[in-house]
Motif scaffolding. Structure first.
Motif, PDB file in Angstrom:
ATOM      1  N   GLY A 147      73.642 -17.271  -0.080  1.00 43.96           N
ATOM      2  CA  GLY A 147      73.116 -15.908   0.073  1.00 43.96           C
ATOM      3  C   GLY A 147      72.079 -15.585  -0.985  1.00 43.96           C
ATOM      4  N   LEU A 148      72.354 -15.967  -2.226  1.00 44.78           N
ATOM      5  CA  LEU A 148      71.417 -15.714  -3.323  1.00 44.78           C
ATOM      6  C   LEU A 148      70.120 -16.481  -3.126  1.00 44.78           C
ATOM      7  CD1 LEU A 148      70.979 -14.343  -6.072  1.00 44.78           C
ATOM      8  CD2 LEU A 148      72.001 -16.366  -7.141  1.00 44.78           C
ATOM      9  N   SER A 149      70.226 -17.731  -2.688  1.00 48.18           N
ATOM     10  CA  SER A 149      69.018 -18.524  -2.469  1.00 48.18           C
ATOM     11  C   SER A 149      68.215 -17.999  -1.281  1.00 48.18           C
ATOM     12  CB  SER A 149      69.389 -19.991  -2.249  1.00 48.18           C
ATOM     13  OG  SER A 149      70.306 -20.120  -1.184  1.00 48.18           O
ATOM     14  N   THR A 150      68.914 -17.500  -0.255  1.00 48.44           N
ATOM     15  CA  THR A 150      68.194 -16.907   0.869  1.00 48.44           C
ATOM     16  C   THR A 150      67.459 -15.647   0.435  1.00 48.44           C
ATOM     17  OG1 THR A 150      69.925 -17.755   2.345  1.00 48.44           O
ATOM     18  CG2 THR A 150      68.414 -16.111   3.247  1.00 48.44           C
ATOM     19  N   ALA A 151      68.085 -14.863  -0.434  1.00 47.93           N
ATOM     20  CA  ALA A 151      67.397 -13.688  -0.981  1.00 47.93           C
ATOM     21  C   ALA A 151      66.155 -14.111  -1.756  1.00 47.93           C
ATOM     22  CB  ALA A 151      68.349 -12.904  -1.888  1.00 47.93           C
ATOM     23  N   GLY A 152      66.248 -15.224  -2.483  1.00 48.06           N
ATOM     24  CA  GLY A 152      65.076 -15.737  -3.182  1.00 48.06           C
ATOM     25  C   GLY A 152      63.969 -16.131  -2.219  1.00 48.06           C
ATOM     26  N   ASN A 153      64.353 -16.729  -1.085  1.00 53.56           N
ATOM     27  CA  ASN A 153      63.360 -17.075  -0.063  1.00 53.56           C
ATOM     28  C   ASN A 153      62.665 -15.836   0.482  1.00 53.56           C
ATOM     29  OD1 ASN A 153      63.071 -19.890   0.377  1.00 53.56           O
ATOM     30  ND2 ASN A 153      65.147 -19.962   1.213  1.00 53.56           N
ATOM     31  N   VAL A 154      63.426 -14.788   0.706  1.00 48.60           N
ATOM     32  CA  VAL A 154      62.850 -13.534   1.201  1.00 48.60           C
ATOM     33  C   VAL A 154      61.896 -12.946   0.167  1.00 48.60           C
ATOM     34  CG1 VAL A 154      63.388 -11.148   1.849  1.00 48.60           C
ATOM     35  CG2 VAL A 154      64.776 -13.035   2.742  1.00 48.60           C
ATOM     36  N   ILE A 155      62.302 -12.981  -1.100  1.00 45.15           N
ATOM     37  CA  ILE A 155      61.432 -12.470  -2.166  1.00 45.15           C
ATOM     38  C   ILE A 155      60.142 -13.277  -2.230  1.00 45.15           C
ATOM     39  CG2 ILE A 155      61.223 -12.220  -4.675  1.00 45.15           C
ATOM     40  CD1 ILE A 155      64.215 -11.536  -4.703  1.00 45.15           C
ATOM     41  N   LEU A 156      60.249 -14.602  -2.108  1.00 48.50           N
ATOM     42  CA  LEU A 156      59.052 -15.441  -2.114  1.00 48.50           C
ATOM     43  C   LEU A 156      58.140 -15.117  -0.936  1.00 48.50           C
ATOM     44  CD1 LEU A 156      57.432 -17.789  -3.288  1.00 48.50           C
ATOM     45  CD2 LEU A 156      58.868 -19.356  -1.952  1.00 48.50           C
ATOM     46  N   PHE A 157      58.731 -14.929   0.234  1.00 50.01           N
ATOM     47  CA  PHE A 157      57.949 -14.582   1.424  1.00 50.01           C
ATOM     48  C   PHE A 157      57.231 -13.244   1.228  1.00 50.01           C
ATOM     49  CE2 PHE A 157      57.838 -12.147   5.418  1.00 50.01           C
ATOM     50  CZ  PHE A 157      57.024 -12.964   6.182  1.00 50.01           C
ATOM     51  N   LEU A 158      57.949 -12.245   0.740  1.00 48.47           N
ATOM     52  CA  LEU A 158      57.328 -10.940   0.516  1.00 48.47           C
ATOM     53  C   LEU A 158      56.284 -11.005  -0.584  1.00 48.47           C
ATOM     54  CD1 LEU A 158      60.508  -8.652   0.723  1.00 48.47           C
ATOM     55  CD2 LEU A 158      58.772  -9.043   2.494  1.00 48.47           C
ATOM     56  N   LEU A 159      56.543 -11.821  -1.606  1.00 49.19           N
ATOM     57  CA  LEU A 159      55.589 -11.962  -2.703  1.00 49.19           C
ATOM     58  C   LEU A 159      54.274 -12.564  -2.210  1.00 49.19           C
ATOM     59  CD1 LEU A 159      54.993 -12.006  -5.809  1.00 49.19           C
ATOM     60  CD2 LEU A 159      55.966 -14.306  -5.820  1.00 49.19           C
ATOM     61  N   VAL A 160      54.368 -13.657  -1.468  1.00 48.18           N
ATOM     62  CA  VAL A 160      53.149 -14.294  -0.951  1.00 48.18           C
ATOM     63  C   VAL A 160      52.407 -13.347  -0.009  1.00 48.18           C
ATOM     64  CG1 VAL A 160      52.270 -16.209   0.435  1.00 48.18           C
ATOM     65  CG2 VAL A 160      54.095 -16.605  -1.227  1.00 48.18           C
ATOM     66  N   THR A 161      53.145 -12.665   0.852  1.00 48.60           N
ATOM     67  CA  THR A 161      52.522 -11.731   1.792  1.00 48.60           C
ATOM     68  C   THR A 161      51.848 -10.587   1.064  1.00 48.60           C
ATOM     69  OG1 THR A 161      54.218 -12.264   3.438  1.00 48.60           O
ATOM     70  CG2 THR A 161      52.928 -10.265   3.792  1.00 48.60           C
ATOM     71  N   ALA A 162      52.528 -10.018   0.058  1.00 47.25           N
ATOM     72  CA  ALA A 162      51.985  -8.869  -0.663  1.00 47.25           C
ATOM     73  C   ALA A 162      50.741  -9.220  -1.462  1.00 47.25           C
ATOM     74  CB  ALA A 162      53.054  -8.292  -1.596  1.00 47.25           C
ATOM     75  N   ILE A 163      50.606 -10.474  -1.854  1.00 39.69           N
ATOM     76  CA  ILE A 163      49.420 -10.895  -2.620  1.00 39.69           C
ATOM     77  C   ILE A 163      48.302 -11.352  -1.695  1.00 39.69           C
ATOM     78  CG2 ILE A 163      48.542 -12.616  -4.246  1.00 39.69           C
ATOM     79  CD1 ILE A 163      51.243 -12.548  -5.638  1.00 39.69           C
TER      80      ILE A 163
END
Length: 306
Positions: free
Chosen positions: A276-292
């Motif tokens: 679950g924690l690693s999946t949350a990290g994946n979501v954060i990475l996805f949002l980070l790349v998208t937001a930039i």
């Protein structure tokens, strides 16, 4: 002539023109897009929304418990995870910046009149074709502090080579430099294509005016190759923010967590069973790349068109 212009501006003529444009934009029937849309939904949309859901759970392969945003809270409370996020920004900035500068310099060189220009282009692009894992393992051997070829060559000229991959202050930058070596060939090819597409009339006018190489570069190549620069920036940033395989092959995030980026941290969490924690990290990475990337792409392309 006046009558023709009046007829061309009548409402009926305008409607016919608009109808013609609409037919041009609808060259393919709508059913033509059903298969690609289904493939896109199955391979991208469904996994994306599933990741968002599982990031809100504590899950295993067979069970899941909804816990809300607890995984995200824990992610930002973990110092090592935050350090990986900071390293990701540093890594992406270093690699993309160097690829733009070196790629443009090589692009200018390889579009000038030099001997063996075609062969040099192949040599510059060759590292792009090599396996990333193979490059990582090779440079891990070359950068060995005592037996590596790089430090042995430095010792011949009286320089004591650093501990490239075991010094906490150098490990991340060392991997970033290898990333630049491997990926700058793609940036060079993009710049070569951009420079070659500039009309020769500009260069001829520059030579007639007596402009030197630097003036020609600043006033002609730099502004007219801007679309190539935008492409290199976007591709390099995406690659830098998502980088994992080269870092894992060379340092595995070490020493300690000093060269960890967010992708390697996510992988370690999967290995430890914190799905679950690693999946949350994946979501954060996805949002980070998208937001930039999305706003940056819009801003850069808007400046290009204007």
């Amino acid at each position: 002539m006046a009558t023709a212009r009046i007829r061309a501006n009548t409402p009926a003529a305008s409607r016919r023109s608009h109808s013609a444009r609409r037919r041009v934009h609808s060259a393919y029937p709508y059913w033509f897009f059903i298969a690609p849309a289904l493939i896109y939904a199955v391979l991208f949309l469904v996994p994306t929304f599933a990741s968002f859901y599982f990031s809100l759970t504590r899950w295993t392969l067979f069970t899941s418990t909804f816990i809300g945003f607890a995984n995200f809270v824990q992610f930002f409370r973990e110092p090592n995870l935050v350090q990986g996020l900071v390293n990701t920004f540093v890594y992406a900035a270093v690699t993309s910046g160097l690829k733009v500068v070196i790629g443009m310099a090589l692009g200018v060189l390889l579009t000038s009149r030099i001997i063996a220009r075609g062969w040099l282009r192949s040599v510059v692009f060759f590292p792009v074709l090599v396996s990333t894992i193979g490059v990582g393992i090779t440079f891990s051997v070359l950068m060995h502090p005592t037996e590596g070829l790089i430090n042995q060559v430095l010792a011949l000229v009286g320089i004591q080579g650093p501990y490239w991959l075991t010094d906490p202050t150098l490990a991340l930058i060392s991997v970033a430099l290898v990333d630049v070596w491997k990926g700058v060939g793609l940036a060079t090819v993009i710049y070569v294509a951009g420079i070659v597409s500039i009309p020769q009339e500009y260069f001829e006018a520059s030579r007639v005016d007596g402009a030197g190489p630097w003036t020609t570069f600043v006033n002609i190549i730099l502004p007219l190759a801007r679309p190539a620069t935008v492409t290199v920036i976007i591709l390099s940033l995406i690659g830098g923010l998502r980088s994992f395989d080269l870092i894992w092959a060379m340092t595995r995030g070490g020493p300690g967590f000093t060269s960890d980026v967010i992708a390697s941290v996510i992988y370690k969490q999967y290995q430890a069973g914190f799905y679950g924690l690693s999946t949350a990290g994946n979501v954060i990475l996805f949002l980070l790349v998208t937001a930039i990337i999305l706003p940056l792409t819009w801003v850069l392309n808007r400046k290009v068109t204007h």
